[in-house]
Design a protein around this motif. Structure first.
Motif, PDB file in Angstrom:
ATOM      1  N   ALA A  65       0.810  -1.223   0.000  1.00 30.43           N
ATOM      2  CA  ALA A  65       0.000   0.000   0.000  1.00 30.43           C
ATOM      3  C   ALA A  65       0.841   1.269   0.000  1.00 30.43           C
ATOM      4  O   ALA A  65       0.309   2.363  -0.220  1.00 30.43           O
ATOM      5  N   LYS A  68       0.584   3.586  -2.994  1.00 35.27           N
ATOM      6  CA  LYS A  68      -0.632   4.397  -3.122  1.00 35.27           C
ATOM      7  C   LYS A  68      -0.781   5.396  -1.978  1.00 35.27           C
ATOM      8  O   LYS A  68      -1.102   6.564  -2.190  1.00 35.27           O
ATOM      9  N   ASP A  69      -0.571   4.925  -0.744  1.00 44.51           N
ATOM     10  CA  ASP A  69      -0.881   5.735   0.445  1.00 44.51           C
ATOM     11  C   ASP A  69       0.341   6.211   1.221  1.00 44.51           C
ATOM     12  O   ASP A  69       0.189   6.768   2.308  1.00 44.51           O
ATOM     13  N   SER A  72       1.070   6.598   5.345  1.00 42.16           N
ATOM     14  CA  SER A  72      -0.080   7.098   6.102  1.00 42.16           C
ATOM     15  C   SER A  72      -0.677   6.051   7.047  1.00 42.16           C
ATOM     16  O   SER A  72      -1.371   6.400   8.000  1.00 42.16           O
ATOM     17  N   TYR A  73      -0.386   4.763   6.812  1.00 39.59           N
ATOM     18  CA  TYR A  73      -0.898   3.717   7.707  1.00 39.59           C
ATOM     19  C   TYR A  73      -0.364   3.889   9.130  1.00 39.59           C
ATOM     20  O   TYR A  73      -0.959   3.402  10.091  1.00 39.59           O
ATOM     21  N   GLU A 224      -1.943  13.331   6.960  1.00 38.75           N
ATOM     22  CA  GLU A 224      -2.837  13.996   6.001  1.00 38.75           C
ATOM     23  C   GLU A 224      -3.600  15.083   6.752  1.00 38.75           C
ATOM     24  O   GLU A 224      -4.279  14.796   7.738  1.00 38.75           O
ATOM     25  N   SER A 229     -10.617  14.790   3.682  1.00 36.76           N
ATOM     26  CA  SER A 229     -10.090  13.516   3.187  1.00 36.76           C
ATOM     27  C   SER A 229     -10.410  12.378   4.154  1.00 36.76           C
ATOM     28  O   SER A 229     -10.375  12.569   5.376  1.00 36.76           O
ATOM     29  N   GLY A 231      -8.454  10.161   4.814  1.00 29.67           N
ATOM     30  CA  GLY A 231      -7.175   9.899   5.485  1.00 29.67           C
ATOM     31  C   GLY A 231      -6.749  10.986   6.449  1.00 29.67           C
ATOM     32  O   GLY A 231      -5.599  10.978   6.920  1.00 29.67           O
ATOM     33  N   GLN A 236      -7.984   9.109  11.275  1.00 25.82           N
ATOM     34  CA  GLN A 236      -7.225   7.860  11.223  1.00 25.82           C
ATOM     35  C   GLN A 236      -6.776   7.400  12.609  1.00 25.82           C
ATOM     36  O   GLN A 236      -6.844   6.212  12.933  1.00 25.82           O
TER      37      GLN A 236
END
Length: 498
Positions: A65, A68-69, A72-73, A224, A229, A231, A236
């Motif tokens: 991921a 793509k992200d 941010s996880y 973010e 968003s 995110g 989150q």
């Protein structure tokens, strides 16, 4: 790497698991199966629970991921840490004080029989969906990379793996799993470290240089700040905290292992230690994800964006094949690295597979026997109870097979996103039930509780589906779990007794 060699490695690894199960499962009874006779070592439980918390989804999806992200996880992971602290100092004292074997026994004491049954059924559905989604991801990778070339059908692969899990959990249950999870977590983390070190050496980069290269590609972004968003960092972090509270603190599988520890203080140490270790381990997974994309680019790969069904979609093309997301780690490890790294990857992957499946099967068996059937209160002798428990274990395994086939049909590109999304629908009612029980003193009309627990996810689904119409630019992400829990809480408030 020859598929026969990789298959041989899997067989040897499984033989080792069986040996551990044989040694630890001697003299086991139902109490050993359900809560390990409350004699588990807290350090072993904490270490083994890393494997259960991470699973094959984290091993493959979290690094994938990053393309793509970015990182941010890590926002969600910070929320996880908060959630583990809440579980340790709010929920665990409650469970220990009531001396629960099944944590849903709390709902029976607090609200009534139907509330108790509702909580147990929600857990069974939630854990069945989540565990089989994780299992599917790893089985599918093994199928594509090894067993397709040997002509073995997908359903046969799944069946064989489930039989493997049954063989080493059938007798000992939690008593055995505490030890097998420790072995499997060790293999998984060792594989993660070795793959990371190899890529750094191959790319001829130091840790600092690799982070600079990732930053230049935009992979290191964590927070973010756009409030609209899904995110957005506050969303989150909150979602991460509530995901942990629900998927750990009010989940029978995770609490079953914690309750197998003798003392409350040791169980709390286990939970807080787990939170900090996971923060470090997931950070390493994200870092390795950045390395995977750098490695893939050094082999001639590149990210491109296409429009599919009117929606922008990213692809990572390497040798004409799209390996974006969940596909990048298996492809790079098995086809672009030396043979010994391929072996390490397969061992680490199956080490990530088993802890998330074996514990789930054991916990589901426990919940059906204790919560749904009420086996402890039945006037059966010990032999009949043990036979019934083993039959339920086989039925649970059969349901795993059916669910994995369903996920094969769905075939989502990023299982981590799908699992967290599904958790928002399935775990929300549990969150609302426990929150209402702990933070209010009201009784409820017990016979109406199942209707509330069904209505809340349905309303949540429509809120999620039509959120653009309801909220405009503001997008709901993982905080759908919180909304679902609040709806359940509000529904229970409406049916409270004066």
């Amino acid at each position: 790497m020859s598929p026969f060699i990789l298959l041989s490695i899997i067989i040897i690894y499984f033989a080792l698991l069986l040996w551990v199960a044989y040694k630890t499962g001697k003299g086991s009874d139902n109490e050993s199966f359900f809560i390990g006779n409350r004699k588990s070592n807290w350090m072993l439980v904490a270490f083994g629970m890393i494997g259960t918390s991470l699973s094959g989804v984290t091993f493959v999806s979290v690094p994938g991921a990053v393309g793509k992200d970015s990182f941010s996880y890590l926002q969600i992971t910070l929320g996880y840490l908060i959630g583990y602290i809440v579980v340790a100092y709010v929920l665990l004292p409650l469970y220990y004080r009531l001396k629960l074997t099944s944590i849903y026994g709390y709902l029976q004491q607090r609200m009534g029989q139907l509330s108790y049954k509702s909580g147990a059924w929600i857990f069974i559905v939630s854990r069945l969906v989540g565990a089989t989604a994780r299992l599917y991801l790893v089985v599918n990778i093994l199928q594509i990379t090894i067993l397709d070339s040997l002509g073995v059908p997908f359903i046969v692969t799944t069946l064989i793996i489930l039989i493997m899990i049954i063989l080493y959990t059938y007798e000992g249950g939690v008593k055995t799993i505490v030890w097998t999870d420790t072995l499997q977590t060790s293999c998984m983390l060792l594989g993660l470290i070795i793959c990371t070190v190899y890529m750094l050496n191959h790319l001829d980069l130091s840790v600092g240089q690799s982070l600079t290269a990732m930053n230049d590609k935009g992979y290191t972004k964590i927070f973010e700040f756009d409030i609209n968003s899904p995110g957005f960092f506050i969303k989150q972090i909150l979602a991460g905290a509530f995901i942990t509270i629900t998927m750990t603190g009010i989940d029978q599988e995770m609490m079953q292992k914690s309750l197998s520890v003798t003392k409350l203080k040791d169980s709390q140490k286990n939970m807080v230690t787990l939170g900090f270790i996971l923060l470090g381990v997931i950070s390493l997974f994200l870092y390795m994800g950045g390395l995977l994309y750098l490695f893939g680019q050094s082999e001639g790969g590149h990210i491109t964006e296409i429009i599919k069904d009117g929606i922008p979609k990213k692809e990572f093309l390497l040798n004409g094949k799209d390996i974006f997301g969940d596909k990048i780690f298996p492809e790079v490890a098995l086809n672009h690295m030396p043979g010994f790294i391929s072996i390490i990857f397969i061992i680490a992957l199956i080490s990530a597979l088993f802890p998330s499946a074996d514990g789930a099967m054991t916990a589901l068996t426990s919940s059906i026997c204790i919560d749904i059937v009420g086996m402890k209160d039945k006037p059966w002798d010990t032999k009949k109870k043990e036979k019934f428990r083993k039959n339920v274990h086989l039925i649970v395994a059969a349901s795993f097979l059916v669910m994995v086939v369903i996920f094969k049909i769905i075939n989502d590109n990023s299982m981590i996103g799908l699992i967290l999304k599904l958790a928002g629908f399935t775990y929300g009612p549990l969150l609302g039930l426990f929150a209402f029980g702990i933070f209010t003193k009201y009784k409820v009309v017990d016979k109406l509780v199942p209707y509330v627990c069904i209505a809340a996810p349905i309303i949540s689904y429509f809120i999620d589906k039509y959120q653009a119409t309801l909220f405009g630019d503001f997008k709901i992400g993982l905080e759908l779990l919180i909304i679902n829990g609040l709806l359940t809480f509000f529904g229970l408030w409406l049916i409270r007794k004066k």
